[in-house]
Design a protein around this motif. Structure first.
Motif, PDB file in Angstrom:
ATOM      1  N   CYS A   1     -11.765  44.600  -0.048  1.00  0.00           N
ATOM      2  CA  CYS A   1     -11.384  43.781   1.104  1.00  0.00           C
ATOM      3  C   CYS A   1     -10.288  42.814   0.704  1.00  0.00           C
ATOM      4  O   CYS A   1     -10.290  41.650   1.083  1.00  0.00           O
ATOM      5  CB  CYS A   1     -12.593  43.036   1.652  1.00  0.00           C
ATOM      6  SG  CYS A   1     -13.735  44.122   2.512  1.00  0.00           S
ATOM      7  N   THR A   2      -9.334  43.305  -0.077  1.00  0.00           N
ATOM      8  CA  THR A   2      -8.180  42.505  -0.465  1.00  0.00           C
ATOM      9  C   THR A   2      -7.068  42.802   0.521  1.00  0.00           C
ATOM     10  O   THR A   2      -6.663  43.947   0.694  1.00  0.00           O
ATOM     11  CB  THR A   2      -7.729  42.845  -1.901  1.00  0.00           C
ATOM     12  OG1 THR A   2      -8.826  42.625  -2.786  1.00  0.00           O
ATOM     13  CG2 THR A   2      -6.552  41.991  -2.322  1.00  0.00           C
ATOM     14  N   CYS A   3      -6.587  41.765   1.166  1.00  0.00           N
ATOM     15  CA  CYS A   3      -5.564  41.901   2.208  1.00  0.00           C
ATOM     16  C   CYS A   3      -4.242  42.385   1.598  1.00  0.00           C
ATOM     17  O   CYS A   3      -3.783  41.837   0.595  1.00  0.00           O
ATOM     18  CB  CYS A   3      -5.371  40.552   2.889  1.00  0.00           C
ATOM     19  SG  CYS A   3      -4.095  40.554   4.160  1.00  0.00           S
ATOM     20  N   ILE A   4      -3.628  43.394   2.213  1.00  0.00           N
ATOM     21  CA  ILE A   4      -2.352  43.911   1.707  1.00  0.00           C
ATOM     22  C   ILE A   4      -1.190  42.987   2.053  1.00  0.00           C
ATOM     23  O   ILE A   4      -0.094  43.163   1.539  1.00  0.00           O
ATOM     24  CB  ILE A   4      -2.043  45.340   2.219  1.00  0.00           C
ATOM     25  CG1 ILE A   4      -1.862  45.368   3.729  1.00  0.00           C
ATOM     26  CG2 ILE A   4      -3.087  46.317   1.737  1.00  0.00           C
ATOM     27  CD1 ILE A   4      -1.263  46.654   4.260  1.00  0.00           C
ATOM     28  N   ILE A   5      -1.433  41.992   2.895  1.00  0.00           N
ATOM     29  CA  ILE A   5      -0.378  41.048   3.264  1.00  0.00           C
ATOM     30  C   ILE A   5      -0.395  39.838   2.330  1.00  0.00           C
ATOM     31  O   ILE A   5       0.585  39.546   1.662  1.00  0.00           O
ATOM     32  CB  ILE A   5      -0.514  40.586   4.732  1.00  0.00           C
ATOM     33  CG1 ILE A   5      -0.561  41.777   5.703  1.00  0.00           C
ATOM     34  CG2 ILE A   5       0.620  39.620   5.086  1.00  0.00           C
ATOM     35  CD1 ILE A   5       0.664  42.662   5.732  1.00  0.00           C
ATOM     36  N   CYS A   6      -1.526  39.127   2.266  1.00  0.00           N
ATOM     37  CA  CYS A   6      -1.596  37.882   1.478  1.00  0.00           C
ATOM     38  C   CYS A   6      -2.192  38.066   0.088  1.00  0.00           C
ATOM     39  O   CYS A   6      -2.094  37.180  -0.744  1.00  0.00           O
ATOM     40  CB  CYS A   6      -2.377  36.816   2.242  1.00  0.00           C
ATOM     41  SG  CYS A   6      -4.140  37.177   2.449  1.00  0.00           S
TER      42      CYS A   6
ATOM     43  N   GLU B   1     -13.499  38.534   4.045  1.00  0.00           N
ATOM     44  CA  GLU B   1     -14.587  39.332   4.605  1.00  0.00           C
ATOM     45  C   GLU B   1     -14.251  39.886   5.987  1.00  0.00           C
ATOM     46  O   GLU B   1     -14.723  40.956   6.352  1.00  0.00           O
ATOM     47  CB  GLU B   1     -15.863  38.499   4.691  1.00  0.00           C
ATOM     48  CG  GLU B   1     -16.437  38.190   3.327  1.00  0.00           C
ATOM     49  CD  GLU B   1     -17.762  37.459   3.412  1.00  0.00           C
ATOM     50  OE1 GLU B   1     -18.406  37.508   4.478  1.00  0.00           O
ATOM     51  OE2 GLU B   1     -18.144  36.851   2.412  1.00  0.00           O
ATOM     52  N   GLN B   2     -13.445  39.162   6.755  1.00  0.00           N
ATOM     53  CA  GLN B   2     -13.149  39.569   8.126  1.00  0.00           C
ATOM     54  C   GLN B   2     -11.714  40.064   8.243  1.00  0.00           C
ATOM     55  O   GLN B   2     -10.796  39.446   7.711  1.00  0.00           O
ATOM     56  CB  GLN B   2     -13.336  38.382   9.081  1.00  0.00           C
ATOM     57  CG  GLN B   2     -14.738  37.817   9.082  1.00  0.00           C
ATOM     58  CD  GLN B   2     -15.757  38.798   9.619  1.00  0.00           C
ATOM     59  OE1 GLN B   2     -15.544  39.418  10.663  1.00  0.00           O
ATOM     60  NE2 GLN B   2     -16.854  38.963   8.915  1.00  0.00           N
ATOM     61  N   GLY B   3     -11.544  41.172   8.948  1.00  0.00           N
ATOM     62  CA  GLY B   3     -10.219  41.717   9.159  1.00  0.00           C
ATOM     63  C   GLY B   3     -10.286  43.114   9.732  1.00  0.00           C
ATOM     64  O   GLY B   3     -11.323  43.551  10.208  1.00  0.00           O
ATOM     65  N   ILE B   4      -9.154  43.789   9.672  1.00  0.00           N
ATOM     66  CA  ILE B   4      -9.081  45.163  10.183  1.00  0.00           C
ATOM     67  C   ILE B   4      -8.723  46.098   9.040  1.00  0.00           C
ATOM     68  O   ILE B   4      -8.141  45.695   8.033  1.00  0.00           O
ATOM     69  CB  ILE B   4      -8.044  45.303  11.325  1.00  0.00           C
ATOM     70  CG1 ILE B   4      -6.637  44.936  10.842  1.00  0.00           C
ATOM     71  CG2 ILE B   4      -8.455  44.470  12.522  1.00  0.00           C
ATOM     72  CD1 ILE B   4      -5.544  45.247  11.849  1.00  0.00           C
ATOM     73  N   ARG B   5      -9.072  47.348   9.221  1.00  0.00           N
ATOM     74  CA  ARG B   5      -8.752  48.371   8.238  1.00  0.00           C
ATOM     75  C   ARG B   5      -7.873  49.404   8.926  1.00  0.00           C
ATOM     76  O   ARG B   5      -8.208  49.910   9.985  1.00  0.00           O
ATOM     77  CB  ARG B   5     -10.040  49.003   7.725  1.00  0.00           C
ATOM     78  CG  ARG B   5      -9.878  49.727   6.428  1.00  0.00           C
ATOM     79  CD  ARG B   5     -11.204  50.028   5.778  1.00  0.00           C
ATOM     80  NE  ARG B   5     -11.814  48.884   5.120  1.00  0.00           N
ATOM     81  CZ  ARG B   5     -11.394  48.361   3.973  1.00  0.00           C
ATOM     82  NH1 ARG B   5     -10.360  48.866   3.366  1.00  0.00           N
ATOM     83  NH2 ARG B   5     -12.018  47.336   3.430  1.00  0.00           N
ATOM     84  N   ILE B   6      -6.721  49.665   8.328  1.00  0.00           N
ATOM     85  CA  ILE B   6      -5.803  50.685   8.833  1.00  0.00           C
ATOM     86  C   ILE B   6      -5.702  51.727   7.736  1.00  0.00           C
ATOM     87  O   ILE B   6      -5.274  51.421   6.626  1.00  0.00           O
ATOM     88  CB  ILE B   6      -4.419  50.100   9.165  1.00  0.00           C
ATOM     89  CG1 ILE B   6      -4.544  49.000  10.220  1.00  0.00           C
ATOM     90  CG2 ILE B   6      -3.470  51.204   9.629  1.00  0.00           C
ATOM     91  CD1 ILE B   6      -3.267  48.282  10.542  1.00  0.00           C
ATOM     92  N   VAL B   7      -6.111  52.927   8.068  1.00  0.00           N
ATOM     93  CA  VAL B   7      -6.273  54.008   7.104  1.00  0.00           C
ATOM     94  C   VAL B   7      -7.214  53.456   6.034  1.00  0.00           C
ATOM     95  O   VAL B   7      -8.345  53.138   6.340  1.00  0.00           O
ATOM     96  CB  VAL B   7      -4.919  54.522   6.560  1.00  0.00           C
ATOM     97  CG1 VAL B   7      -5.120  55.738   5.679  1.00  0.00           C
ATOM     98  CG2 VAL B   7      -3.955  54.862   7.686  1.00  0.00           C
ATOM     99  N   SER B   8      -6.791  53.274   4.814  1.00  0.00           N
ATOM    100  CA  SER B   8      -7.689  52.748   3.788  1.00  0.00           C
ATOM    101  C   SER B   8      -7.273  51.355   3.338  1.00  0.00           C
ATOM    102  O   SER B   8      -7.741  50.861   2.330  1.00  0.00           O
ATOM    103  CB  SER B   8      -7.711  53.699   2.589  1.00  0.00           C
ATOM    104  OG  SER B   8      -6.415  53.801   2.040  1.00  0.00           O
TER     105      SER B   8
ATOM    106  N   ILE C   1      -6.354  44.352   6.257  1.00  0.00           N
ATOM    107  CA  ILE C   1      -5.534  43.206   6.660  1.00  0.00           C
ATOM    108  C   ILE C   1      -6.495  42.148   7.190  1.00  0.00           C
ATOM    109  O   ILE C   1      -7.255  42.410   8.123  1.00  0.00           O
ATOM    110  CB  ILE C   1      -4.499  43.578   7.740  1.00  0.00           C
ATOM    111  CG1 ILE C   1      -3.544  44.645   7.211  1.00  0.00           C
ATOM    112  CG2 ILE C   1      -3.724  42.341   8.194  1.00  0.00           C
ATOM    113  CD1 ILE C   1      -2.599  45.211   8.254  1.00  0.00           C
ATOM    114  N   CYS C   2      -6.470  40.952   6.591  1.00  0.00           N
ATOM    115  CA  CYS C   2      -7.398  39.893   6.993  1.00  0.00           C
ATOM    116  C   CYS C   2      -7.050  39.372   8.394  1.00  0.00           C
ATOM    117  O   CYS C   2      -5.936  39.559   8.882  1.00  0.00           O
ATOM    118  CB  CYS C   2      -7.418  38.762   5.965  1.00  0.00           C
ATOM    119  SG  CYS C   2      -5.948  37.709   5.940  1.00  0.00           S
ATOM    120  N   GLU C   3      -8.032  38.721   9.010  1.00  0.00           N
ATOM    121  CA  GLU C   3      -7.851  38.179  10.362  1.00  0.00           C
ATOM    122  C   GLU C   3      -6.686  37.199  10.435  1.00  0.00           C
ATOM    123  O   GLU C   3      -5.947  37.181  11.419  1.00  0.00           O
ATOM    124  CB  GLU C   3      -9.120  37.453  10.816  1.00  0.00           C
ATOM    125  CG  GLU C   3     -10.228  38.354  11.255  1.00  0.00           C
ATOM    126  CD  GLU C   3     -11.423  37.567  11.766  1.00  0.00           C
ATOM    127  OE1 GLU C   3     -11.636  36.407  11.347  1.00  0.00           O
ATOM    128  OE2 GLU C   3     -12.157  38.127  12.593  1.00  0.00           O
TER     129      GLU C   3
END
Length: 61
Positions: free
Chosen positions: A7-12, A17-24, A27-29
Protein backbone atom coordinates in the motif's frame (compact mmCIF):
# COMPACT_ATOMS: atom_id res chain seq x y z
CA UNK A 1 -6.67 -8.08 10.06
CA UNK A 2 -3.94 -8.26 7.42
CA UNK A 3 -2.82 -5.09 5.61
CA UNK A 4 -3.17 -5.26 1.85
CA UNK A 5 -0.12 -6.21 -0.14
CA UNK A 6 1.97 -3.09 -0.93
CA UNK A 7 0.00 0.00 0.00
CA UNK A 8 2.81 2.36 -0.95
CA UNK A 9 1.46 5.23 -3.02
CA UNK A 10 3.07 5.53 -6.48
CA UNK A 11 2.64 9.31 -6.29
CA UNK A 12 4.00 10.33 -2.86
CA UNK A 13 5.84 7.13 -1.93
CA UNK A 14 4.21 6.93 1.50
CA UNK A 15 2.58 3.85 2.94
CA UNK A 16 -1.12 4.53 3.54
CA UNK A 17 -4.18 2.45 4.34
CA UNK A 18 -6.84 4.27 2.29
CA UNK A 19 -6.75 4.79 -1.45
CA UNK A 20 -7.46 3.27 -4.83
CA UNK A 21 -5.77 0.50 -6.74
CA UNK A 22 -5.28 0.77 -10.49
CA UNK A 23 -4.12 -2.50 -11.98
CA UNK A 24 -1.58 -3.49 -9.31
CA UNK A 25 -0.56 0.05 -8.24
CA UNK A 26 -1.83 1.98 -5.23
CA UNK A 27 -2.68 5.71 -5.06
CA UNK A 28 -3.51 7.12 -1.61
CA UNK A 29 -6.65 9.18 -0.99
CA UNK A 30 -4.64 12.38 -0.48
CA UNK A 31 -2.86 12.12 -3.83
CA UNK A 32 -6.02 11.08 -5.63
CA UNK A 33 -7.82 14.16 -4.28
CA UNK A 34 -4.94 16.46 -5.25
CA UNK A 35 -4.72 14.94 -8.74
CA UNK A 36 -8.38 15.56 -9.54
CA UNK A 37 -8.10 19.21 -8.43
CA UNK A 38 -4.93 19.91 -10.45
CA UNK A 39 -5.38 21.95 -13.61
CA UNK A 40 -3.46 20.94 -16.75
CA UNK A 41 -1.62 24.28 -16.68
CA UNK A 42 -0.31 23.59 -13.15
CA UNK A 43 3.37 22.56 -12.93
CA UNK A 44 2.39 19.61 -10.72
CA UNK A 45 0.27 18.17 -13.55
CA UNK A 46 3.37 16.90 -15.39
CA UNK A 47 4.65 15.36 -12.14
CA UNK A 48 1.40 13.41 -11.75
CA UNK A 49 1.51 12.27 -15.38
CA UNK A 50 5.06 11.01 -14.90
CA UNK A 51 4.08 9.03 -11.82
CA UNK A 52 0.99 7.59 -13.49
CA UNK A 53 3.20 6.23 -16.30
CA UNK A 54 4.41 3.67 -13.75
CA UNK A 55 1.06 1.95 -14.15
CA UNK A 56 1.97 1.07 -17.72
CA UNK A 57 -1.49 1.24 -19.21
CA UNK A 58 -1.32 1.55 -22.96
CA UNK A 59 -3.99 2.86 -25.28
CA UNK A 60 -5.21 0.55 -28.00
CA UNK A 61 -4.95 2.43 -31.26
Amino acid sequence: MEMEKDCTCIICGQEKEQGIRIVSHFICEDCEAEMVRTETEDAKYRFFIGRMKKIGLQKNA
